[in-house]
Scaffold this motif. Sequence first.
Motif, PDB file in Angstrom:
ATOM      1  N   THR A 149       0.833  -1.205   0.000  1.00 19.94           N
ATOM      2  CA  THR A 149       0.000   0.000   0.000  1.00 19.94           C
ATOM      3  C   THR A 149       0.865   1.253   0.000  1.00 19.94           C
ATOM      4  OG1 THR A 149      -0.214   0.030   2.429  1.00 19.94           O
ATOM      5  CG2 THR A 149      -1.895  -1.165   1.185  1.00 19.94           C
TER       6      THR A 149
ATOM      7  N   TRP B 260      -5.611   0.561  -0.399  1.00 17.85           N
ATOM      8  CA  TRP B 260      -5.830  -0.378   0.692  1.00 17.85           C
ATOM      9  C   TRP B 260      -6.046  -1.759   0.100  1.00 17.85           C
ATOM     10  CZ3 TRP B 260     -10.663  -2.788   0.811  1.00 17.85           C
ATOM     11  CH2 TRP B 260     -11.680  -2.168   0.067  1.00 17.85           C
TER      12      TRP B 260
ATOM     13  N   HIS C 136      -3.733  -0.231   4.899  1.00 17.02           N
ATOM     14  CA  HIS C 136      -4.284   0.983   4.281  1.00 17.02           C
ATOM     15  C   HIS C 136      -3.275   2.113   4.473  1.00 17.02           C
ATOM     16  CE1 HIS C 136      -7.730   4.225   4.744  1.00 17.02           C
ATOM     17  NE2 HIS C 136      -7.022   4.410   3.645  1.00 17.02           N
TER      18      HIS C 136
END
Length: 258
Positions: free
Chosen positions: A133, A210, A237
């Motif tokens: 991420t 995410w 995330h």
Amino acid sequence: MIEILNADRLARARDTGALVGDILQTIRERATVGTNLLEIDAWAHGLIDEAGAQSCYVDYEPSFGRGPFGHYICTSVNDAVLHGRPYDHALADGDLLTLDLAVSLNGVAADSAISFVVGEDRLPENAALIGVTERALAEAISVAGPGTRIGDISHTIGTVLTESGYPVNTQFGGHGIGSTMHQDPHVANNGRPGRGYRLRPGLLLALEPWVMADTDELVTDADGWTLRSATGCRTAHSEHTIAITHDGAEVLTLAPRR
């Protein structure tokens, strides 16, 4: 609504972004094994009030939630990935915690999220999830600038995630931000290049890749807010608010150096 900020409002956005980055870093440093999620919420409340800022979450009541959010920060643990509503829960050694914070200061909002492991990290998948991420976010920022289209950003994020073997959910993603937390344009975490709104200097975007380890399906907790992986797998995330400049993009929500 899509807002384009002038120089004065952009300066205020920098202040808000710096505050968000500082609060997230402060809470990350405080959070440890045994910390209660409600304690984290109280820390966020105090730090926001101390700065003379306003929470974007406490009265937030979108169509997909159940009533006002009622808290000051999102605290998502392990299989929870988005909109984690704080509750009476103590963090355990090895928990993967995501903090997502949005505040408004002097009329301009900023939004950011970080994922990290509390205590000892014993699972290699944690680093892989967090790393992908963060990498997707960094690459998306690198392509953002005047003339870039939203689809270019979405495609960049999606390419990083899918090439790393992760399924992608496009129901929730990035968004415009300014006088309010959520604005147009929507920035999906996958898409086709060359499509969508063309970025302009003065635009603020909150970009937020995410992932869930083995699914793209979400389930909602009984609280009406917390979104979890349908399979119970771990999640991560990462999010920054950026400003489009005349020659690229400026990250507004970087954590301060201690």
